[in-house]
Design an enzyme around this catalytic site. Structure first.
Site, PDB file in Angstrom:
ATOM      1  N   VAL B 142       0.865  -1.185   0.000  1.00 29.57           N
ATOM      2  CA  VAL B 142       0.000   0.000   0.000  1.00 29.57           C
ATOM      3  C   VAL B 142       0.896   1.227   0.000  1.00 29.57           C
ATOM      4  CG1 VAL B 142      -1.850   1.241   1.192  1.00 29.57           C
ATOM      5  CG2 VAL B 142      -1.716  -1.260   1.355  1.00 29.57           C
ATOM      6  N   GLY B 144       3.556   1.846  -1.759  1.00 27.52           N
ATOM      7  CA  GLY B 144       4.954   1.670  -2.165  1.00 27.52           C
ATOM      8  C   GLY B 144       5.913   2.290  -1.168  1.00 27.52           C
ATOM      9  N   GLU B 199      -0.459   0.022 -17.160  1.00 28.40           N
ATOM     10  CA  GLU B 199      -0.010  -1.189 -17.846  1.00 28.40           C
ATOM     11  C   GLU B 199      -0.700  -1.310 -19.196  1.00 28.40           C
ATOM     12  OE1 GLU B 199       1.673  -3.857 -16.058  1.00 28.40           O
ATOM     13  OE2 GLU B 199       1.816  -2.709 -14.197  1.00 28.40           O
ATOM     14  N   LYS B 214      -5.799  -2.985  -1.794  1.00 26.53           N
ATOM     15  CA  LYS B 214      -5.100  -2.174  -0.798  1.00 26.53           C
ATOM     16  C   LYS B 214      -6.014  -1.854   0.382  1.00 26.53           C
ATOM     17  CE  LYS B 214      -1.934  -0.218  -4.169  1.00 26.53           C
ATOM     18  NZ  LYS B 214      -1.786   0.812  -5.212  1.00 26.53           N
TER      19      LYS B 214
END
Lengths: 443, 320
Positions: B142, B144, B199, B214
Site C-alpha cells: 500500500v 509503495g 499497464e 489495498k
C-alpha cells in the site's frame, strides 16, 4: 449448504449406513450437502488396542485385528488397509508407540469409513480425509486444535470445487493434519468439531449431528421417563449442558458454530421426522419454562479442605487448586464461603483418593490447613436454562422443591452467567432431586 | 541476515540494487548485514550457501539452474527472510500463497510485495506466521515507498480508528486529473500508458481492483478486520464521463468496504493530483489526519522492502 455428520452408531452395519445414505439423499434434494463420518462403531477403541498390542510386539493380535477390520470395511479403500498393516508392523518392529504415531494409527478409523460410505453412497460422492479436506492443526497429538483461519481458508479452497461440480464430499471426522502433513486427531468426539469447522468454512445454513438419539432431553429419561425434548436451546445453554455429558455433542464443536452463528441440529439418523434439538443463537421466545433442563452427575466425591489457618491468608485457594491440577485431576465444582473456614471441591469419585493424598502431602503436612474431609457417594445436580437469567426467586424455588422432597443440600455453586445452578447431594437422593426439580421447574 | 528473493522482475532487481547501495548505512546504523543467498523465478534459480555476487547477479553473469521450483528452493535453501516479489496475478493467487506458506512452515520470515495472496488469504497467512513465530511484512503493498500501513497502524495505537478513506491508485488518479482538464477517458488512459503509469492491460487499475486490494490490506492490518477482496463493493472508472466535477477513485472503510468514483472538495486533504496517493484516517480523538505521497514504482517499492527488512531485523534479533 448443509453439513451432515454421522456418528459411529449410525455407520456400524451396512443396513444402518443405508439409512444414513437415505437421509443424505433426502437432504440433497433441497441443497448441497457435505457428509462428515466417524469411524465405524467401536473401531477407534479397537485401533487404540491394536496400536498398544503392536508396540508390545504382539503380532498375533495385529493379524487378528487386520482380518476383522478387512471384513468390516469390505468395499473401502484396500490400499489404506495395506498402509495400516505397514504402520502396525512398523510399531511392532520398533517396539513403541508415540503420541504422534498413535494419532496416525487412530486416523485409520475414519480414513477407512469415509471411502466405504462414499462408495456406498454412489458415484457423485467423493471421500476426503481431514488432511485432504484442509483441516490444519497444531501439534498437540491426541487433542489437536485447528488453526482456525488456515483451516477456514483451506477447507473452502478444497471442498468448494467438488461441491460446485455437484459432488458430495464425504470427509473424515476427528482427523486433521499438521502444516507438515502429519496426521493428528481432535480428541474424543472430534467428528462434531470437524462438522462445525467445515460448516463455518463453507458458510453452511445448518450443521446436523446425526446419531441414535432424538435430540437432547430435559432430563435423563431413565430418571424422568416422560422427560420432554428440548426443541430449541441457546448456544450458551448448550455449552453448559454438554459439560454434563449430555449425549451427542463435543464441547469444542460449538465454538465455530457460535462464531459464525450456524444452528446445530441434533437428529436421529433413523427418525429425522421425530423431531430434534436445535442449538442456535436464541431460544424460542414462546418457551415459558424457567429452567430448560435438569442434569445429574453421578459418582462424585466432595472433598472439603478445612482449617482456621486458611482464614485471611492469601494464596490458600491457589495452592489447593494448583496441587489438584498438578495431580492431573479435573475439578467439577467449587464452593467457598466468605468466612473462608473451608473450600469444598467436587470431583470424580475415582480420583478422590489421589486428590486427598496430594493435598495431604502438600498442605496438611506443612500445617497450611488442618485437615481434608472426603465425602464419597455424592452426586451433582445441575439446572440449566436461559429463563433463569434475571428471574428473581429461582433459587428459592429450586431449594424449596429440594427441601420439600426431604433432600439435604451439601454444597452450592452458581455461575455468574446465571444460566445454571449446581449443587451437591448425597448419591442416594440424586434421582429424587432430579424428579422434584423437573416437576417444579420444567414440566 | 540471509535473504531469498522470489521473483526477479523490476522490484526484485531494484531491491538487490538498493541493498548493495545501502550496505554501509545498514551496517552502521542498524548492525544489519543482508546477504542475498538466492533468487528464484518461474524458470529456475540461482542459489549460494554463502552469498551471491550482487554485481554479477545484476549484470546477468550468474548461471541459472533451470527447472528448480520456487517451493522447493524456499523449503530447502537456508535463509532467514523470503522476499515474495512474484507477479500479482489475481487469476492465480494460489502460487503466491503456497510460497508464503512454505516460508512460514520452514521458519522463515517473509516480506510480500505481491498483493494477490493478501487480497484473498490475509487472515490465514497472518495466523500461520504467528503460529510459526515468524514475522510477516508487506508495507510496500500500500503506497509503495510511502509508509501508509505503518503510519496508520501507529495512529491506531493510541487512538481509535473509526474509518479510513484514501486515493490508493496513482494510475486512475492521473487519468482522472487529466479528465478534469476535459480530456476524454480513452485519451487520458492512452496517455497514462504512454508515460508508463498504466499497464498495457489496465484492468486492475481502472476497474478499481488494485484499490480494493489495498483497502483489504488496510482493513486487516489497521482495523483487525477479517476481510477479503470479495467483501469490497467495487466500481471502477472505465468509460466514466466527467464535467468539471472534482472526482477521485475513493477507497473507503467504515462499516463496509467500498471503492467508487466520488466527489472530493477542492482543497481538501484528499484533493491530490497526478499519480499521488493519499490516505486519511479518522480518529475518535485526533480527528482526520492525512498522509500524502508517491505510490508504487520499482525503486519506491524497493525502499519498502528495505524498511521491512530493518523492521524484522530489529523485532527479531536486536532489542531496539
Amino acid at each position: 449448504m448443509r453439513v451432515l455428520k454421522f456418528g459411529g452408531s449410525s455407520l456400524a452395519t451396512q443396513e444402518k449406513r443405508r439409512t444414513a445414505e437415505e437421509l443424505v439423499r433426502a437432504c440433497r434434494r433441497d441443497e448441497a450437502v457435505v457428509v462428515v463420518v466417524s469411524a465405524l462403531d467401536g473401531m477407534t477403541e479397537l485401533l487404540e488396542e491394536v496400536g498398544t498390542a503392536a508396540a508390545a510386539g504382539d503380532r498375533t493380535c495385529v493379524h487378528r485385528f487386520l482380518a476383522e477390520i478387512r471384513e468390516r470395511h469390505e468395499g473401502s479403500d484396500m490400499a489404506l488397509l495395506a498402509e495400516l498393516e505397514h504402520v502396525l508392523f512398523g510399531l511392532a518392529a520398533i517396539g513403541e508407540i508415540t503420541p504422534r504415531t498413535r494419532d496416525l494409527v487412530l486416523s485409520f478409523g475414519e480414513r477407512l469409513s469415509a471411502p466405504l460410505f462414499a462408495a456406498e453412497l454412489g458415484p457423485e460422492a467423493q471421500a476426503f480425509d481431514g488432511k485432504q479436506a484442509g483441516i490444519v492443526t497444531d501439534e498437540r497429538w491426541g487433542e489437536a486444535s485447528p488453526l482456525r483461519e488456515v483451516t477456514r481458508f483451506e477447507v473452502s479452497r478444497r471442498l468448494r470445487p467438488p461441491l460446485d461440480a455437484g459432488r458430495i464430499p464425504v470427509v473424515t471426522g476427528f482427523v486433521g493434519a499438521t502444516q507438515h502433513g502429519a496426521y493428528t486427531t481432535l480428541g474424543r468426539g472430534g467428528s462434531d468439531f470437524t462438522a462445525t469447522l467445515i460448516g463455518a468454512a463453507l458458510g453452511a445454513a445448518e450443521v446436523w449431528l446425526c446419531s441414535d438419539v432424538d435430540g437432547i432431553k430435559a432430563a435423563n429419561p431413565k430418571i424422568v421417563p416422560d422427560a420432554r425434548r428440548l426443541d430449541t436451546i441457546s448456544f450458551l445453554e448448550a455449552l453448559e449442558i454438554v459439560q454434563f455429558g449430555a449425549k451427542g455433542i463435543h464441547p469444542r464443536a460449538l465454538e465455530p458454530a457460535i462464531e459464525h452463528n450456524i444452528p446445530v441440529r441434533i437428529v436421529n439418523t433413523a427418525h429425522p421426522d421425530r423431531g430434534a434439538t436445535v442449538i442456535g443463537a436464541r431460544r424460542a421466545s414462546d418457551d415459558a419454562h424457567v429452567a430448560g433442563s435438569v442434569h445429574l452427575v453421578e459418582d462424585v466425591a466432595l472433598l472439603t479442605v478445612a482449617g482456621a489457618a486458611m482464614v485471611g491468608r492469601p494464596g490458600t485457594a491457589a495452592r489447593v487448586f494448583q496441587t489438584i491440577a498438578d495431580a492431573g485431576i479435573n475439578i467439577l465444582m467449587i464452593s467457598q464461603s466468605v468466612s473462608e473456614a473451608g473450600i469444598s471441591i467436587a470431583l470424580r469419585r475415582r480420583q478422590a483418593d489421589r486428590a486427598r493424598a496430594a493435598l495431604e502431602g502438600a498442605l496438611v503436612r506443612t500445617g497450611y490447613v488442618r485437615g481434608i474431609i472426603v465425602e464419597e457417594d455424592m452426586s451433582i445436580i445441575a439446572i440449566v436454562g436461559e429463563g433463569m437469567r434475571g428471574t428473581p426467586g429461582v433459587a428459592a424455588r429450586v431449594f424449596g422443591a429440594v427441601a420439600r422432597a426431604g433432600i439435604n443440600v451439601v454444597a452450592i455453586a452458581q455461575g455468574s452467567s446465571e444460566l445454571s445452578i449446581s449443587f451437591v447431594v448425597s448419591a442416594s437422593q440424586g434421582h429424587s432431586a432430579v424428579r422434584a426439580l423437573y416437576a417444579e421447574l420444567v414440566s | 541476515m540471509r535473504i531469498l528473493i522470489v521473483g526477479f522482475g523490476v522490484v526484485g532487481q531494484a531491491t538487490v540494487g538498493l541493498l548493495a547501495e545501502q550496505r554501509s548505512r545498514l551496517a552502521q546504523q542498524h548492525g544489519l548485514n543482508p546477504r542475498i543467498v538466492g533468487v528464484v523465478n518461474s524458470t529456475g534459480a540461482i542459489t549460494s550457501t554463502k552469498e551471491l555476487d550482487v554485481a554479477a547477479l545484476l549484470g546477468g553473469e550468474l548461471p541459472w539452474t533451470r527447472g528448480r521450483s520456487a517451493l522447493e528452493v524456499i523449503s530447502q535453501v537456508e535463509a532467514d527472510v523470503v522476499i515474495e516479489a512474484g507477479p500479482t496475478s489475481l487469476a492465480d493467487p494460489g502460487a503466491g500463497i503456497e510460497r508464503l506458506q512454505a516460508a512460514f512452515r520452514t521458519g522463515k520470515h517473509a516480506i510480500s510485495v505481491n498483493k494477490a495472496p493478501l487480497a484473498v488469504a490475509m487472515p490465514p497467512l497472518l495466523e500461520l506466521a504467528r503460529y510459526n513465530g515468524v514475522q510477516f511484512r508487506f508495507s510496500g503493498t500500500v503506497g509503495g515507498g510511502t509508509p501508509f500501513l505503518d503510519w496508520a497502524a501507529r495512529c491506531a495505537d493510541g487512538d481509535e480508528v473509526l474509518g479510513m478513506r484514501g486515493i490508493l491508485n496513482g494510475t486512475t488518479n492521473y487519468i482522472l486529473t487529466q479528465m478534469r482538464r476535459e480530456m476524454p477517458f480513452d485519451v487520458a488512459l492512452a496517455e497514462a500508458q504512454r508515460k508508463g503509469y498504466a499497464e498495457a492491460d489496465p484492468t486492475m487499475d481502472i476497474d478499481g481492483i488494485d484499490s480494493a486490494i489495498k483497502l483489504v490490506i488496510l482493513a486487516n492490518t489497521v482495523l483487525g478486520r477479517r476481510a477479503v477482496l470479495s467483501d469490497v463493493s467495487v466500481t471502477g472508472i472505465r468509460g466514466l464521463r466527467l464535467g468539471t466535477d472534482n472526482v477521485r477513485l475513493l477507497a473507503e472503510v467504515g462499516e463496509t468496504l467500498s471503492v467508487a468514483p466520488r466527489h472530493i472538495d477542492r482543497g481538501s486533504p484528499l484533493d491530490v493530483s497526478g499519480t499521488l496517493n493519499a490516505l486519511s484516517v479518522l480518529l475518535r480523538n485526533g480527528g482526520e489526519v492525512t498522509l500524502v505521497g508517491r505510490g508504487a514504482g520499482g525503486p519506491e517499492t524497493a525502499t519498502s522492502v528495505v524498511r521491512d527488512l530493518i523492521s524484522i531485523w530489529h523485532s527479531h534479533w536486536t532489542n531496539r
